[in-house]
Write a protein that holds these residues in place. Structure first.
Motif, short mmCIF file in Angstrom:
data_model
loop_
_atom_site.label_atom_id
_atom_site.label_comp_id
_atom_site.label_asym_id
_atom_site.label_seq_id
_atom_site.Cartn_x
_atom_site.Cartn_y
_atom_site.Cartn_z
N CYS A 63 0.82 -1.21 0.00
CA CYS A 63 0.00 0.00 0.00
C CYS A 63 0.86 1.26 0.00
N PRO A 64 0.94 1.96 -1.14
CA PRO A 64 1.75 3.18 -1.17
C PRO A 64 1.09 4.34 -0.42
N ASP A 65 -0.23 4.29 -0.24
CA ASP A 65 -0.95 5.41 0.37
C ASP A 65 -0.66 5.57 1.86
N CYS A 66 -0.70 4.45 2.58
CA CYS A 66 -0.62 4.56 4.05
C CYS A 66 0.81 4.77 4.56
N VAL A 67 1.82 4.56 3.70
CA VAL A 67 3.19 4.75 4.16
C VAL A 67 3.72 6.14 3.84
N ARG A 68 2.92 6.95 3.11
CA ARG A 68 3.37 8.31 2.77
C ARG A 68 3.62 9.10 4.05
N PRO A 69 4.80 9.72 4.16
CA PRO A 69 5.11 10.43 5.41
C PRO A 69 4.23 11.66 5.66
N ASP A 70 3.67 12.24 4.56
CA ASP A 70 2.88 13.46 4.73
C ASP A 70 1.41 13.21 4.99
N ARG A 71 1.04 11.93 5.14
CA ARG A 71 -0.39 11.67 5.29
C ARG A 71 -0.90 12.13 6.67
N ALA A 72 -2.12 12.62 6.66
CA ALA A 72 -2.69 13.17 7.89
C ALA A 72 -3.00 12.04 8.88
N ALA A 73 -3.06 12.41 10.15
CA ALA A 73 -3.37 11.42 11.18
C ALA A 73 -4.78 10.88 10.96
N ARG A 74 -4.95 9.61 11.26
CA ARG A 74 -6.24 8.98 11.05
C ARG A 74 -7.15 9.16 12.28
N TYR A 75 -8.42 9.36 12.03
CA TYR A 75 -9.36 9.50 13.14
C TYR A 75 -9.98 8.16 13.52
N TYR A 76 -9.60 7.11 12.80
CA TYR A 76 -10.09 5.77 13.14
C TYR A 76 -8.89 4.84 13.30
N VAL A 77 -9.09 3.73 13.97
CA VAL A 77 -7.97 2.81 14.24
C VAL A 77 -7.49 2.21 12.91
N CYS A 78 -8.39 1.63 12.17
CA CYS A 78 -8.03 1.02 10.89
C CYS A 78 -9.29 0.64 10.12
N ASN A 79 -9.11 0.25 8.88
CA ASN A 79 -10.22 -0.26 8.07
C ASN A 79 -9.95 -1.71 7.72
N ARG A 80 -11.00 -2.49 7.66
CA ARG A 80 -10.91 -3.84 7.10
C ARG A 80 -12.05 -4.00 6.10
N SER A 81 -11.74 -4.60 4.96
CA SER A 81 -12.76 -4.86 3.96
C SER A 81 -12.93 -6.36 3.80
N ALA A 82 -14.16 -6.76 3.52
CA ALA A 82 -14.44 -8.18 3.35
C ALA A 82 -13.76 -8.73 2.09
N THR A 266 -13.63 5.01 20.15
CA THR A 266 -12.66 4.31 19.32
C THR A 266 -13.40 3.84 18.08
N ILE A 267 -12.91 4.21 16.91
CA ILE A 267 -13.65 3.89 15.68
C ILE A 267 -12.90 2.87 14.83
N PHE A 268 -13.60 1.81 14.49
CA PHE A 268 -13.09 0.81 13.55
C PHE A 268 -13.96 0.90 12.29
N CYS A 269 -13.31 0.90 11.12
CA CYS A 269 -14.10 0.97 9.89
C CYS A 269 -14.20 -0.41 9.24
N LEU A 270 -15.39 -0.69 8.77
CA LEU A 270 -15.66 -1.96 8.09
C LEU A 270 -16.31 -1.66 6.75
N THR A 271 -15.69 -2.13 5.70
CA THR A 271 -16.27 -1.91 4.37
C THR A 271 -16.40 -3.24 3.64
N LEU A 272 -17.32 -3.26 2.72
CA LEU A 272 -17.56 -4.50 1.99
C LEU A 272 -16.42 -4.80 1.04
N ALA A 273 -16.01 -3.79 0.27
CA ALA A 273 -14.96 -4.04 -0.73
C ALA A 273 -13.85 -2.98 -0.69
N ARG A 274 -12.64 -3.44 -0.94
CA ARG A 274 -11.46 -2.55 -0.97
C ARG A 274 -11.07 -2.36 -2.42
#
Ligand SMILES: [Zn+2]
Ligand SMILES: [Zn+2]
Length: 275
Positions: A63-82, A266-274
């Protein structure tokens, strides 16, 4: 007389058989035990995400998106998709979301449920104390809202149906905590930067949001005999994860509103598809 009865029985069988035709392929019948309405042959094609490579957004690949050093802090713990957003998922979600085929609600809800179970298992099995802590507190399910215009157009909010299916299967309360005052237009035609900008202020908390949550906190407090334990875990549901900007905007509104009232969310995100 016997002839009439036989014809009736045959017609009943035919009707039954038709109502049991797979909603996805329209060919196979029967064997729908796991995913209501979907045949075993079609359900074998579900592109499950089993191996998560990005612990933040749940991607199965680098994942190139989540390792970018300039990315803003997340307001949720993480996302998981089915699942991954493959052509079959695009077709099923499209049938459900744009063509209003509500028969897809239960099987897609079952997929969400499996992702939820896997996520709970993933975090419960690790030594992350704070995750375990938050998972044991009050658990609520909510969803990304759609605007009034979109709701009138579609007749339902697909994310809400998925969230309600998830809540029902796990005996958790579903609370509509967010509103989307105006339509932000079709996101798919925008660049990543444009999406983030329009999303930032697209959502608001429903009036009296914390009042909706408080009874569950009070109930948990009375059961554990612990006071001032104002911690809530929210499972934020949406259909597709693309850039995460929608979830980020929703999580920010939820978290900020809650903390104004002294509730730690504490917010966990759940999505159907990634995608
Ligand atoms: Zn099928
Ligand atoms: Zn990622």
């Amino acid at each position: 007389m016997i002839m009439v009865r036989r014809t009736q029985l045959f017609l009943n069988w035919l009707l039954q058989r038709q109502s049991e035709t797979c909603i996805a392929c329209g060919i196979h019948t029967g064997g729908f035990s796991k995913f209501p309405g979907i045949c075993t042959s079609c359900s074998a094609q579900i592109p499950w995400i089993h191996n998560i490579r990005c612990v933040h957004c749940g991607r199965p690949t680098f994942c190139p998106d989540c390792v970018r050093p300039d990315r803003a802090a997340r307001y949720y713990v993480c996302n998981r998709s089915a699942t991954s957003y493959t052509p079959i998922m695009r077709e099923w979600i499209g049938q459900f979301k744009y063509r209003g085929n509500e028969k897809y609600g239960p099987p897609l809800g079952e997929m969400m449920h499996r992702a939820y179970q896997a996520m709970r298992h993933e975090f419960a099995g690790r030594e992350y104390f704070r995750f375990n802590q938050s998972l044991q507190n009050v658990n609520l399910v909510t969803c990304v809202p759609v605007s009034e215009t979109r709701l009138t157009e579609r007749g339902f909010n697909q994310a809400q149906i998925l969230a309600e299916e998830l809540a029902r299967r796990n005996k958790l309360p579903f609370l509509p905590l967010l509103a989307r005052p105006q339509d932000t237009g079709k996101q798919s035609f925008k660049t990543k930067k444009e999406r983030t900008d329009t999303m930032y202020n697209a959502f608001s908390a429903v009036p009296g949001m914390t009042e909706l949550i408080k009874p569950f906190i009070l109930n948990a407090e009375s059961q554990t005999k612990m006071e001032n334990q104002k911690c809530v875990t929210v499972w934020l549901v949406d259909d597709i994860y693309t850039t995460g900007s929608t979830l980020q905007a929703c999580a920010r509104v939820l978290g900020e509103k809650a903390s104004e009232e002294g509730i730690h969310m504490t917010i966990f995100c759940l999505t159907l598809a990634r995608s």
